[in-house]
Scaffold this motif. Structure first.
Motif, short mmCIF file in Angstrom:
data_model
loop_
_atom_site.label_atom_id
_atom_site.label_comp_id
_atom_site.label_asym_id
_atom_site.label_seq_id
_atom_site.Cartn_x
_atom_site.Cartn_y
_atom_site.Cartn_z
N VAL A 142 -12.61 2.43 3.22
CA VAL A 142 -12.25 3.41 2.20
C VAL A 142 -12.81 2.93 0.86
O VAL A 142 -12.52 1.81 0.42
N ASN A 143 -13.64 3.74 0.24
CA ASN A 143 -14.22 3.43 -1.07
C ASN A 143 -13.48 4.24 -2.13
O ASN A 143 -13.39 5.46 -2.02
N LEU A 144 -12.96 3.56 -3.14
CA LEU A 144 -12.20 4.28 -4.16
C LEU A 144 -12.32 3.60 -5.51
O LEU A 144 -12.80 2.46 -5.62
N LEU A 186 0.83 -1.21 0.00
CA LEU A 186 0.00 0.00 0.00
C LEU A 186 0.86 1.25 0.00
O LEU A 186 1.84 1.35 0.73
N SER A 187 0.50 2.21 -0.85
CA SER A 187 1.08 3.55 -0.81
C SER A 187 -0.06 4.56 -0.82
O SER A 187 -1.23 4.17 -0.90
N LYS A 188 0.28 5.82 -0.75
CA LYS A 188 -0.76 6.85 -0.76
C LYS A 188 -1.49 6.91 -2.09
O LYS A 188 -2.63 7.35 -2.16
N TYR A 189 -0.85 6.44 -3.15
CA TYR A 189 -1.42 6.60 -4.49
C TYR A 189 -1.75 5.28 -5.18
O TYR A 189 -2.22 5.29 -6.32
N GLY A 190 -1.53 4.15 -4.53
CA GLY A 190 -1.83 2.89 -5.18
C GLY A 190 -1.65 1.71 -4.25
O GLY A 190 -1.32 1.86 -3.07
N VAL A 239 -11.57 -0.94 0.83
CA VAL A 239 -10.48 -1.41 1.68
C VAL A 239 -10.88 -1.20 3.13
O VAL A 239 -11.34 -0.11 3.50
N PHE A 240 -10.71 -2.22 3.95
CA PHE A 240 -11.19 -2.19 5.33
C PHE A 240 -10.04 -1.93 6.30
O PHE A 240 -9.12 -2.74 6.42
N PHE A 241 -10.13 -0.80 6.99
CA PHE A 241 -9.17 -0.41 8.03
C PHE A 241 -9.88 -0.54 9.37
O PHE A 241 -10.34 0.43 9.95
N LEU A 275 -10.52 13.20 -0.41
CA LEU A 275 -9.42 13.73 0.39
C LEU A 275 -9.40 13.10 1.78
O LEU A 275 -8.33 12.82 2.33
N LYS A 276 -10.58 12.83 2.32
CA LYS A 276 -10.69 12.23 3.65
C LYS A 276 -10.11 10.82 3.64
O LYS A 276 -9.34 10.44 4.53
N ASP A 277 -10.44 10.04 2.63
CA ASP A 277 -9.93 8.66 2.55
C ASP A 277 -8.44 8.64 2.23
O ASP A 277 -7.70 7.79 2.73
N SER A 278 -7.99 9.56 1.41
CA SER A 278 -6.57 9.66 1.11
C SER A 278 -5.77 9.98 2.37
O SER A 278 -4.70 9.42 2.60
N ALA A 279 -6.31 10.87 3.19
CA ALA A 279 -5.64 11.23 4.43
C ALA A 279 -5.60 10.04 5.39
O ALA A 279 -4.61 9.83 6.10
N LEU A 280 -6.67 9.24 5.39
CA LEU A 280 -6.71 8.06 6.24
C LEU A 280 -5.63 7.06 5.84
O LEU A 280 -4.92 6.51 6.68
N ILE A 281 -5.48 6.83 4.53
CA ILE A 281 -4.45 5.91 4.05
C ILE A 281 -3.06 6.42 4.42
O ILE A 281 -2.21 5.66 4.89
N ASN A 282 -2.83 7.71 4.23
CA ASN A 282 -1.53 8.29 4.55
C ASN A 282 -1.23 8.16 6.04
O ASN A 282 -0.11 7.82 6.45
N PHE A 283 -2.24 8.41 6.87
CA PHE A 283 -2.07 8.28 8.31
C PHE A 283 -1.75 6.83 8.69
O PHE A 283 -0.87 6.57 9.51
N PHE A 284 -2.47 5.89 8.08
CA PHE A 284 -2.25 4.48 8.37
C PHE A 284 -0.82 4.07 8.04
O PHE A 284 -0.17 3.36 8.81
N ILE A 285 -0.32 4.52 6.89
CA ILE A 285 1.04 4.16 6.47
C ILE A 285 2.07 4.64 7.49
O ILE A 285 2.94 3.88 7.94
N PHE A 286 1.97 5.89 7.89
CA PHE A 286 2.96 6.43 8.82
C PHE A 286 2.75 5.92 10.24
O PHE A 286 3.70 5.83 11.02
N GLU A 287 1.51 5.54 10.56
CA GLU A 287 1.27 4.91 11.86
C GLU A 287 1.97 3.55 11.91
O GLU A 287 2.59 3.20 12.92
#
Length: 251
Positions: free
Chosen positions: A188-190, A158-162, A181-183, A219-231
């Motif tokens: 996240v629906n995309l 997983l990355s922020k863009y794919g 995708v289930f967090f 933008l909300k879901d993108s931010a969630l993915i980014n947060f998850f990665i760095f978490e």
């Protein structure tokens, strides 16, 4: 985004050699978050033993006595001359910087290591193309939304863009797909576009599925993915020292 050869569990591995348990553990955990299998040891001798059993795709070594011993051993053995060597120094070191410029090392990091710098060094040293966006190995459940129902699978990179979506029935390249995708309790629906697909026919270590590029995400879901990665990356630092989280390491 890269193919599934980055997924943890493959035969490729990175060797970490450092006499300091804390530094060795932190770097090993971080590399695992990026999807690599990692072997680690505290001595140059054991490091060479690892390499004799199975060559590593890269070696990360401390710039102290152990690293100096390891470097000498690798240079003296023709079998290891092409293994990328990344040194990790405790502080600024002009001598090491000069040796890096001369091409003696594949990279030079400063401890405590920073996630983005480690990622960039890996991309430059061993990957087939330089990528600026951090991606991590995951096992997130996901499903494709299709006319005849949903196809279950997992997001393994997983990355922020794919992402790489593991499935036995990948779609053709350039196909647009809708995916959930289930967090945990968040979904996240995309929409995404298939960049490449992989089947079992491509080899015993190939993971079937498809690489996807996000084309429609809020933008909300993108931010969630980014947060998850760095978490997830931050967990490598937190597990080593509760007082030194990811944010502190990135200052």
């Amino acid at each position: 985004m890269s193919g599934p050869y980055l997924v943890s569990g493959q035969t490729r591995y990175i060797l970490v050699v450092d006499a300091d348990w804390n530094e060795r553990f932190t770097l090993s955990m971080l590399l695992q978050r990026f999807g690599y299998t990692v072997a680690s040891t505290s001595s140059a001798g054991e490091g060479v033993e690892f390499l004799c059993v199975a060559p590593a795709v890269a070696v990360f070594a401390e710039a102290g006595p152990v690293g100096a011993d390891l470097t000498a051993r690798l240079k003296a053995d023709a079998r290891f001359k092409d293994v990328p060597l990344v040194m990790v120094a405790a502080g600024p070191d002009r001598a090491l910087e000069e040796r890096l410029r001369q091409g003696e090392f594949a990279g030079l990091l400063r401890a405590p290591v920073k996630a983005d710098e480690v990622f960039k060094v890996i991309q430059k040293a061993i990957e087939r193309g330089s990528r600026e966006n951090i991606r991590i190995a995951t096992a997130l459940p996901a499903e494709l939304r299709e006319r005849n129902g949903a196809t279950q699978g997992f997001v393994t990179v997983l990355s922020k863009y794919g992402m790489f979506f593991r499935t036995l029935d990948p779609h053709p390249v350039n196909t647009r797909v809708a995916i959930d995708v289930f967090f945990g309790d968040r979904v996240v629906n995309l929409e995404a576009e298939v960049l490449y697909n992989v089947t079992f026919e491509e080899g015993p270590f190939s993971e079937p599925g498809m690489g996807l590029k996000f084309v429609n995400i809020s933008l909300k879901d993108s931010a969630l993915i980014n947060f998850f990665i760095f978490e997830q990356i931050g967990a490598a630092f937190m597990s080593c020292d509760p007082g030194q989280g990811f944010g502190a390491g990135q200052a």
